[in-house]
Write a protein that holds these residues in place. Structure first.
Motif, short mmCIF file in Angstrom:
data_model
loop_
_atom_site.label_atom_id
_atom_site.label_comp_id
_atom_site.label_asym_id
_atom_site.label_seq_id
_atom_site.Cartn_x
_atom_site.Cartn_y
_atom_site.Cartn_z
N MET A 1 3.53 -5.17 11.50
CA MET A 1 3.04 -4.77 10.19
C MET A 1 3.84 -5.39 9.05
O MET A 1 3.37 -5.44 7.91
CB MET A 1 3.07 -3.23 10.07
CG MET A 1 2.16 -2.51 11.04
SD MET A 1 2.47 -0.72 11.10
CE MET A 1 2.02 -0.21 9.44
N VAL A 2 5.06 -5.85 9.35
CA VAL A 2 5.99 -6.24 8.30
C VAL A 2 5.53 -7.45 7.50
O VAL A 2 5.53 -7.43 6.26
CB VAL A 2 7.39 -6.50 8.91
CG1 VAL A 2 8.28 -7.25 7.93
CG2 VAL A 2 8.04 -5.18 9.30
N SER B 1 -2.83 -1.94 8.60
CA SER B 1 -3.69 -1.79 9.77
C SER B 1 -3.14 -2.52 10.99
O SER B 1 -3.84 -2.64 12.00
CB SER B 1 -5.10 -2.32 9.46
OG SER B 1 -5.66 -1.64 8.37
N PHE B 2 -1.90 -3.04 10.92
CA PHE B 2 -1.26 -3.76 12.03
C PHE B 2 -2.04 -5.03 12.38
O PHE B 2 -2.35 -5.31 13.52
CB PHE B 2 -1.12 -2.85 13.25
CG PHE B 2 -0.48 -3.52 14.46
CD1 PHE B 2 0.62 -4.33 14.33
CD2 PHE B 2 -0.98 -3.32 15.74
CE1 PHE B 2 1.21 -4.94 15.44
CE2 PHE B 2 -0.39 -3.91 16.85
CZ PHE B 2 0.70 -4.73 16.69
N ILE B 3 -2.34 -5.82 11.35
CA ILE B 3 -2.97 -7.12 11.55
C ILE B 3 -2.02 -8.17 10.99
O ILE B 3 -2.04 -8.48 9.80
CB ILE B 3 -4.36 -7.19 10.89
CG1 ILE B 3 -5.29 -6.13 11.50
CG2 ILE B 3 -4.98 -8.58 11.06
CD1 ILE B 3 -6.64 -6.05 10.85
N GLY C 1 -3.73 0.10 15.36
CA GLY C 1 -4.15 1.04 14.33
C GLY C 1 -3.25 1.13 13.12
O GLY C 1 -3.67 1.56 12.06
N GLY C 2 -1.95 0.80 13.26
CA GLY C 2 -1.05 0.90 12.11
C GLY C 2 -0.94 2.31 11.59
O GLY C 2 -0.81 3.28 12.35
N ILE C 3 -1.03 2.48 10.27
CA ILE C 3 -0.86 3.82 9.69
C ILE C 3 -2.01 4.74 10.06
O ILE C 3 -1.89 5.96 9.93
CB ILE C 3 -0.72 3.76 8.15
CG1 ILE C 3 -2.01 3.23 7.52
CG2 ILE C 3 0.48 2.95 7.74
CD1 ILE C 3 -2.10 3.52 6.04
N TRP C 4 -3.12 4.19 10.53
CA TRP C 4 -4.28 5.03 10.83
C TRP C 4 -4.06 5.85 12.11
O TRP C 4 -4.82 6.79 12.37
CB TRP C 4 -5.53 4.17 10.95
CG TRP C 4 -5.65 3.20 9.82
CD1 TRP C 4 -5.57 1.84 9.89
CD2 TRP C 4 -5.81 3.50 8.42
NE1 TRP C 4 -5.68 1.28 8.63
CE2 TRP C 4 -5.83 2.28 7.72
CE3 TRP C 4 -5.94 4.69 7.71
CZ2 TRP C 4 -5.98 2.22 6.33
CZ3 TRP C 4 -6.09 4.62 6.33
CH2 TRP C 4 -6.11 3.40 5.67
N TRP D 1 7.85 9.63 10.38
CA TRP D 1 8.47 9.37 9.09
C TRP D 1 9.56 8.29 9.22
O TRP D 1 9.72 7.44 8.34
CB TRP D 1 9.05 10.65 8.50
CG TRP D 1 10.05 11.34 9.39
CD1 TRP D 1 11.41 11.23 9.36
CD2 TRP D 1 9.76 12.24 10.47
NE1 TRP D 1 11.99 11.99 10.33
CE2 TRP D 1 11.01 12.63 11.02
CE3 TRP D 1 8.59 12.77 11.00
CZ2 TRP D 1 11.10 13.50 12.10
CZ3 TRP D 1 8.69 13.65 12.07
CH2 TRP D 1 9.93 14.00 12.61
N LEU D 2 10.28 8.31 10.35
CA LEU D 2 11.28 7.27 10.59
C LEU D 2 10.62 5.94 10.93
O LEU D 2 11.15 4.86 10.61
CB LEU D 2 12.23 7.70 11.71
CG LEU D 2 13.12 8.89 11.39
CD1 LEU D 2 13.95 9.30 12.61
CD2 LEU D 2 14.05 8.55 10.22
N PHE D 3 9.46 5.99 11.57
CA PHE D 3 8.68 4.78 11.82
C PHE D 3 8.32 4.11 10.49
O PHE D 3 8.47 2.89 10.34
CB PHE D 3 7.41 5.15 12.60
CG PHE D 3 6.46 4.00 12.82
CD1 PHE D 3 6.57 3.20 13.95
CD2 PHE D 3 5.43 3.74 11.92
CE1 PHE D 3 5.68 2.14 14.16
CE2 PHE D 3 4.54 2.70 12.12
CZ PHE D 3 4.68 1.89 13.25
#
Length: 508
Positions: free
Chosen positions: A372-373, A406-408, A450-453, A462-464
């Motif tokens: 995601m970064v 969205s982890f793309i 999915g990422g944040i979804w 929260w640490l993630f």
């Protein structure tokens, strides 16, 4: 000119749609019309036959075999990989224009016939051995990922419901609900029963993971004759505990055995039963004997050893593993190295009998955070230091926010294509920081995408988020520093043009 195009990538998630957008924009910029059919994971909406008939040429931006290719028969075409369209869409459009201008009726007559119907795959028979091995493997992985996604998310949801229904012991309790109870005494008002049925459904999806991987590797090698021995080999791998490694071996073994048998010269009377009886029978028998008698147990022992090694990792070793996987995710942004790290992570999700915070699930969390970064960092950089980026990059930055969340990882590709070494160096550092922090924080998850979804399915979520944010800031800071050291002449030219336009406007 008018063009129709088809875009597709092995996973059908990101590159498919990015290539479509890039081709449409590049065509419009050059004064041409490009209408794209995306053959992605979500399916596709076929192009209007009238649009195809009116087109001057065709662009295939595909890493998989284009479905229903016969629709475009007789038209000038260019055939490039999907990454070429993402990185150099203007060049692809220019090549398509050249193809139309040089096209002759003789070229139409010599054009290859459309591929027969069936699951999509694309393996270049003229490529190097290493490239073909990667293409065979990625075919299997691309068909496996939807099963992993469905199964992983369903199981993660079932655990979340179970912890509400049973409390702290819910993760174990939900696995103990007997199937007979669900079949004969399911209570729609019971949260426990809903958790159990969700868990069993996720488990059923996961049961296909290794057979699908093995079956479609074999299919990529031998076409349809490879499917049966490939699926059988994957099922045998699961039965004897050889797991993912066994699926890889049986996929290649089944593919080559089926290919060999399919090339036998047999009497005409036997040819009709070869694909239906002889090839699946003999190839499945060979794969079964080899796995049960010869190599199955050594592979199972290797899988057990790998699981033991992972479960034995702790402290600094886990942090180093997270940093390594993070760097791989950030290196080529959806390319082969990125896919190796991602595939390594999703294989751990299929391991049964693990605690909710097992190392395998922490690896998945680290890989997702690292992936995601890059797009998020580039989006942030375009906001913090607008003057370092072109107008097009600033627009790409707006889209990169959603892609990153969205982890793309591919959302950062336009930036990497324009300035490779600065973006990639920054991405490797920022992504490795995020991966190592997730390991240190102990976040874990079963969902492979999915990422944040899928945030509610991640432990210590929260640490993630903190790990993702730190990695994003680190990468953005590095890329800003590197770009500030040597300004982009294109950006300087755009700024000068903007200043001239402002002066003209003020004068008027």
């Amino acid at each position: 000119m008018k063009f129709v195009a088809v875009s597709s990538c092995p996973t059908g998630i990101a590159h498919t749609y990015m290539a479509a957008e890039a081709l449409e924009q590049a065509g419009a910029a050059a004064g041409h019309q490009v209408v794209v059919e995306t053959q992605g994971a979500a399916g596709s909406v076929p192009l209007d036959p009238a649009v195809i008939a009116d087109a001057d040429g065709v662009i295939y931006a595909a890493d998989l075999e284009v479905r229903d290719k016969e629709r475009f028969a007789g038209k000038p075409f260019v055939d490039v990989g999907v990454k070429k369209a993402v990185h150099d869409a203007p060049g692809v459009v220019a090549a398509a224009v050249a193809a139309v201008e040089s096209w002759t009726p003789a070229d139409a007559a010599a054009a290859p016939a459309a591929a027969s119907g069936g699951p999509a795959t694309k393996v270049d028979s003229n490529a190097s051995v290493g490239t073909r091995i990667r293409q065979w493997l990625m075919t299997g992985v691309s068909y496996m990922i939807p099963f992993v996604a469905a199964g992983g998310i369903l199981i993660a949801i079932s655990f979340m419901l179970a912890q509400i229904a049973w409390g702290k012991t819910g993760v174990v309790d939900v696995t103990k609900v007997p199937l007979d109870h669900l079949l004969n005494s399911f209570d729609a008002g019971s949260l426990k029963d809903w958790a159990a049925v969700t868990f069993q459904t996720g488990n059923a999806a996961f049961a296909f993971l290794v057979p699908v991987l093995s079956g479609f590797i074999a299919y990529a090698i031998a076409d349809r004759p490879g499917l049966v021995p490939g699926f059988v080999g994957g099922a045998v791998s699961v039965a004897i505990g050889a797991g993912f490694l066994g699926g890889l071996v049986t996929g290649f073994l089944a593919g080559f055995v089926a290919l060999w048998i399919s090339r036998w010269r047999v009497p005409k009377g036997v040819r009709g039963v070869m694909p239906v009886v002889v090839i699946p029978l003999l190839s499945s028998l060979v794969v079964g004997i080899v796995m049960f008698v010869l190599i199955g147990q050594p592979i199972a022992a290797a899988m057990k050893g790998l699981s033991s090694w992972l479960n034995g990792l702790s402290g600094s070793n886990l942090i180093l593993l997270g940093a390594l996987l993070g760097a791989m995710m950030g290196f080529d942004l959806g390319g082969p190295i990125n896919k190796v790290a991602y595939t390594f992570a999703i294989t751990g999700l299929a391991t049964t009998g693990l605690a909710q915070d097992a190392v395998q699930y922490r690896i998945m969390a680290a890989v997702m955070a690292a992936g995601m970064v890059a797009p998020l960092a580039m989006a942030l950089a375009t906001v913090v230091r607008k003057h370092l980026f072109t107008h097009a990059e600033r627009e790409n930055g707006k889209a990169a926010w959603l892609l990153g969340l969205s982890f793309i990882s591919e959302g950062a590709i336009p930036f990497a294509a324009a300035d490779p070494w600065r973006v990639i160096v920054s991405s490797v550092v920022g992504s490795s920081v995020a991966g190592s922090l997730v390991m240190a924080f102990g976040s874990a998850q079963r969902a492979p995408h999915g990422g944040i979804w899928v945030l509610p399915l991640i432990t210590n979520w929260w640490l993630f988020l903190v790990a993702v944010a730190v990695g994003m800031v680190v990468m953005a800071a590095i890329v800003i520093a590197l770009k500030s050291a040597k300004p982009n002449p294109i950006v300087q030219a755009e700024e000068a043009a903007d200043e001239r336009a402002e002066l003209v406007g003020a004068t008027v």
